[in-house]
Design an enzyme around this catalytic site. Sequence first.
Site, short mmCIF file in Angstrom:
data_model
loop_
_atom_site.label_atom_id
_atom_site.label_comp_id
_atom_site.label_asym_id
_atom_site.label_seq_id
_atom_site.Cartn_x
_atom_site.Cartn_y
_atom_site.Cartn_z
N TYR A 345 38.19 47.14 25.48
CA TYR A 345 39.00 46.03 24.98
C TYR A 345 40.48 46.22 25.34
O TYR A 345 41.01 47.31 25.26
CB TYR A 345 38.85 45.94 23.45
CG TYR A 345 39.03 44.54 22.92
CD1 TYR A 345 37.93 43.71 22.70
CD2 TYR A 345 40.30 44.02 22.68
CE1 TYR A 345 38.09 42.41 22.24
CE2 TYR A 345 40.47 42.73 22.22
CZ TYR A 345 39.36 41.94 22.00
OH TYR A 345 39.53 40.66 21.55
N GLU A 380 43.34 42.19 16.93
CA GLU A 380 42.14 42.28 17.79
C GLU A 380 41.52 43.67 17.79
O GLU A 380 40.34 43.82 18.04
CB GLU A 380 42.52 41.99 19.24
CG GLU A 380 42.82 40.57 19.53
CD GLU A 380 43.23 40.41 20.98
OE1 GLU A 380 42.35 40.16 21.81
OE2 GLU A 380 44.43 40.53 21.29
N LYS A 441 36.18 39.31 36.81
CA LYS A 441 36.26 39.36 35.35
C LYS A 441 35.45 38.25 34.69
O LYS A 441 35.43 37.12 35.17
CB LYS A 441 37.71 39.22 34.90
CG LYS A 441 37.79 39.44 33.41
CD LYS A 441 39.00 38.95 32.72
CE LYS A 441 38.67 38.80 31.24
NZ LYS A 441 38.11 40.02 30.61
P1 ATP Z 1 36.18 42.47 32.54
O1 ATP Z 1 37.49 42.16 31.87
O2 ATP Z 1 36.35 42.83 33.97
O3 ATP Z 1 35.12 41.45 32.28
P2 ATP Z 1 35.02 43.97 30.43
O4 ATP Z 1 33.86 43.05 30.33
O5 ATP Z 1 34.72 45.41 30.24
O6 ATP Z 1 35.73 43.85 31.83
P3 ATP Z 1 36.27 42.17 28.51
O7 ATP Z 1 35.49 41.08 29.12
O8 ATP Z 1 37.72 41.97 28.32
O9 ATP Z 1 36.14 43.55 29.38
O10 ATP Z 1 35.60 42.53 27.12
C1 ATP Z 1 36.26 43.42 26.23
C2 ATP Z 1 35.36 44.58 25.82
O11 ATP Z 1 34.37 44.12 24.89
C3 ATP Z 1 34.56 45.21 26.94
O12 ATP Z 1 35.32 46.14 27.66
C4 ATP Z 1 33.40 45.84 26.22
O13 ATP Z 1 33.73 47.08 25.67
C5 ATP Z 1 33.14 44.83 25.12
N1 ATP Z 1 32.14 43.82 25.56
C6 ATP Z 1 32.39 42.63 26.13
N2 ATP Z 1 31.26 41.94 26.36
C7 ATP Z 1 30.26 42.74 25.92
C8 ATP Z 1 28.86 42.63 25.88
N3 ATP Z 1 28.25 41.54 26.32
N4 ATP Z 1 28.13 43.65 25.36
C9 ATP Z 1 28.74 44.77 24.91
N5 ATP Z 1 30.07 44.92 24.91
C10 ATP Z 1 30.83 43.94 25.41
MG MG Z 2 34.02 41.06 30.57
#
Ligand code: ATP
Ligand code: MG
Length: 513
Positions: A345, A380, A441
């Site tokens: 996050y 958050e 992303k």
């Molecule tokens: P990106 O920003 O490239 O998509 P990301 O998916 O890791 O990378 P975010 O989309 O910003 O990051 O989501 C924030 C965080 O919430 C993630 O890094 C992850 O730890 C958690 N998260 C998001 N979606 C899921 C999911 N579907 N299942 C489990 N954890 C999730």
């Molecule tokens: Mg993501």
Amino acid sequence: MGPNLVAGFWARVSWSPRRAAPETPRFATQGHTSAVSAASAGRHLQGVAVSFGAPDTLVSDGGIHLLLAGEIYNRDEVAKALGNASAAHGSDATLVLAAWHHWGITAFRILNGRFAALLLDGGGRVVVATDHAGSVPLWLRADAHGVDVSTEAKTLAGLPGTPLDVAGAQLLPGGTGVHRVQAGTALILETVQGEVRTANRVYTWTPPVSRAAVGEEIAVGRVRRLLAQAVQTRLRDDPEPTVVLSGGIDSSGVAAHAVAHSGLVHSVSMGTEASDEFGPAKVVAGHLGTDHSEMTIHSSDLVRELPWAVWAAEIADHTILEYLLPLIALYRRLPPGPRRVLTGYGADIPLGGMHRHTEPLDLLDSVIAHDMATFDGLNEMSPVISGVAGIWSTHPYWDRDLLDCLISLDPGLKRRYGRDKWVLREALARMLPAETLSRPKLGIHEGSGTSSAWTALLLEKGVPPGRVEQCKAAMARRMHDLIVLRTRHPDEISFDEVLAATEKGRTRHALEQ
Ligand code: ATP
Ligand code: MG
């Protein structure tokens, strides 16, 4: 195994007369509660700590008493600076108390952690402090006889006594007198008979607005080293940490570093019947060899967890609630038991991941500066998001040192060669599969279909498409009012009733116009 820390607390520091202790505060955080009490210079501190494991709760030394929620990540550094290497082997609270003895209030400028602190000093002054990011929200409410301080606003909202203003803290709207201690702030309150005075407000961190023009190699090396360190210090030797894994670059990077420093890493991905990221997450889990699981939650169940999201985050911002909803739902469905969770996050905030279509670079940098100037109060990263399920969570990308580095990189290293978050992708180049490194992303609410689920439910209930956002915002405000300010339990709040009341309120308002 698992976390061993104070996850939250409520405490009252009073002078005269002592108010009878209220019933045990109703924390959203599910842990073991224990009473704490102390006295110093005619002030009495009594409260309750909510813990995971069996940590030190209130620590005292030389008439100074400290209640610390959370943990410190630069323990070795601090111990060395104190000239006492063995201080790194005691509890975090003991280390912070030693730092206070050494540096006084500026100790909070030295600590890199995820914490909220309440300290009663030898002169009967009350010190409250948050970490650089205010990642453990801290609230207070003063009256003529004392100050109540808590990591959950709801435990202060219904207290008796006429509330007083506290200069230097931010008053929560709603007339409850609850104030929020801002991110990167330490306040010293003097409690003179019948009066609370802010003797000092010290800023302990602000987001840098300068930028470093460094070469690619240096920038990539720095990000790789600081991310490794941020993950490693957050593992705290837990033999079985969990990473919530979407398969996006941010969480995959955390998982990769966790695997490098830990024997067994669990990873878990959630999705709904409408949408999931199971495929990309599985690729990462397979590559890294994590113990991986998937969880599917029906989207209508997900949306009905909104009151829990409000109970945990204590905010009324529907956009942020939408981001948090999938995580809350996931945490609440994990097998019970002690658990330390690392997430990806927050990486997008200093790296501008949400603004991947923003051109040109100076504009990208301006939006990053704006986002970094306005994160405070969104909550958050509150530990209560996972605390409602008895889980401790921590977010390596908001480690103070890594965050300082990421924010201050030249925006041309954040977007480069047509890639968003370029520097992070490069820093992870040898640790993840090529398809993960180049994956665009996908926001948490998009990947899990949360936004569309809430929208779909509102449309189904007859809310016109042009009014969906407005309706979400009004529902979130109403839930915040009921759950945080009027201290109702989330299970007593139904999505449908809140929607009906919101719509009724709107119609009445329209008729009165
Ligand atoms: P990106 O920003 O490239 O998509 P990301 O998916 O890791 O990378 P975010 O989309 O910003 O990051 O989501 C924030 C965080 O919430 C993630 O890094 C992850 O730890 C958690 N998260 C998001 N979606 C899921 C999911 N579907 N299942 C489990 N954890 C999730
Ligand atoms: Mg993501």
